[in-house]
Design a protein around this motif. Structure first.
Motif, mmCIF file in Angstrom:
data_model
loop_
_atom_site.group_PDB
_atom_site.id
_atom_site.type_symbol
_atom_site.label_atom_id
_atom_site.label_comp_id
_atom_site.label_asym_id
_atom_site.label_seq_id
_atom_site.Cartn_x
_atom_site.Cartn_y
_atom_site.Cartn_z
ATOM 1 N N MET A 93 5.182 -54.563 -11.975
ATOM 2 C CA MET A 93 6.288 -54.151 -11.097
ATOM 3 C C MET A 93 5.911 -52.882 -10.339
ATOM 4 O O MET A 93 6.186 -52.759 -9.146
ATOM 5 C CB MET A 93 7.560 -53.887 -11.909
ATOM 6 N N ARG A 94 5.300 -51.943 -11.043
ATOM 7 C CA ARG A 94 4.893 -50.679 -10.400
ATOM 8 C C ARG A 94 3.854 -50.953 -9.320
ATOM 9 O O ARG A 94 3.844 -50.303 -8.277
ATOM 10 C CB ARG A 94 4.318 -49.700 -11.429
ATOM 11 N N GLU A 95 2.987 -51.917 -9.574
ATOM 12 C CA GLU A 95 1.974 -52.284 -8.582
ATOM 13 C C GLU A 95 2.634 -52.864 -7.327
ATOM 14 O O GLU A 95 2.268 -52.511 -6.208
ATOM 15 C CB GLU A 95 1.020 -53.308 -9.201
ATOM 16 N N ARG A 96 3.618 -53.735 -7.522
ATOM 17 C CA ARG A 96 4.323 -54.344 -6.392
ATOM 18 C C ARG A 96 5.273 -53.371 -5.710
ATOM 19 O O ARG A 96 5.530 -53.479 -4.512
ATOM 20 C CB ARG A 96 5.134 -55.563 -6.857
ATOM 21 N N ASN A 97 5.819 -52.433 -6.483
ATOM 22 C CA ASN A 97 6.839 -51.516 -5.973
ATOM 23 C C ASN A 97 6.543 -50.084 -6.420
ATOM 24 O O ASN A 97 7.247 -49.530 -7.265
ATOM 25 C CB ASN A 97 8.222 -51.930 -6.490
ATOM 26 N N PRO A 98 5.524 -49.457 -5.873
ATOM 27 C CA PRO A 98 5.141 -48.113 -6.334
ATOM 28 C C PRO A 98 6.226 -47.059 -6.115
ATOM 29 O O PRO A 98 6.195 -46.001 -6.754
ATOM 30 C CB PRO A 98 3.885 -47.798 -5.520
ATOM 31 N N GLU A 99 7.183 -47.339 -5.256
ATOM 32 C CA GLU A 99 8.265 -46.380 -4.986
ATOM 33 C C GLU A 99 9.323 -46.357 -6.093
ATOM 34 O O GLU A 99 10.155 -45.450 -6.144
ATOM 35 C CB GLU A 99 8.928 -46.693 -3.633
#
Length: 168
Positions: A93-99
């Motif tokens: 998830m962090r990879e897809r959505n770093p924000e």
């Protein structure tokens, strides 16, 4: 009374075309015994069925994973229960959505796990509540099964650790 512009045959066809995809399952088709309880979550019809050890069954509408690649199916079990769980995005998830934030504490209105969570034996997968009620009945999660907060609170109170789970 039928509208003059709609025939009985057309009404019959409309009803047939409008049949819900909602379907129920028999626990015996998936498990040998009820044990301490059984949960079957159907990702196609977006419904969760819960049977208690004494055979009482209840149904709940759910949200399901957004895509097939995020959907995990098979057997697991409830290994932990948490009230007002904190949430942290998975590495993917962090990879897809770093924000996204690294963590949201329990009780925060932005917490996507809602008021209760059932932790499964599969890492990162949960059955949990949601603050965003628009997600229920849709493909809207990153892998988890979501319920209305009032429904997960009911399930949470009825489900012991060790409950058998199958996602289909």
């Amino acid at each position: 009374m039928l509208s003059p512009s709609i025939s009985a045959a057309e009404t019959s066809d409309a009803v047939r075309r409008n049949i819900s995809s909602f379907r129920t399952h028999a626990w015996e088709d998936h498990f040998d015994t009820l044990g301490v309880g059984v949960i079957i979550s159907d990702t196609s019809s977006k419904v969760l069925q819960h049977w208690t050890a004494d055979g009482e069954m209840r149904l709940y509408p759910t949200s399901v994973p957004m895509s097939e690649e995020l959907t995990r199916r098979g057997y697991t079990e409830v290994v932990e229960k948490r009230e007002n769980p904190s949430w942290a995005p998975t590495p993917s998830m962090r990879e897809r959505n770093p924000e996204w934030p690294a963590r949201i504490p329990g009780g925060d209105p932005e917490n996507p796990l809602g008021t209760r969570a059932l932790y499964l034996s599969w890492q990162y997968y949960r059955i949990h509540g949601t603050q965003d009620t628009r997600k229920i009945g849709r493909r809207s999660s990153n892998g988890c099964i979501g319920l209305y907060n009032e429904h997960i609170e009911e399930v949470f109170d009825r489900v012991p650790v060790g409950t058998q789970v199958k996602l289909i």
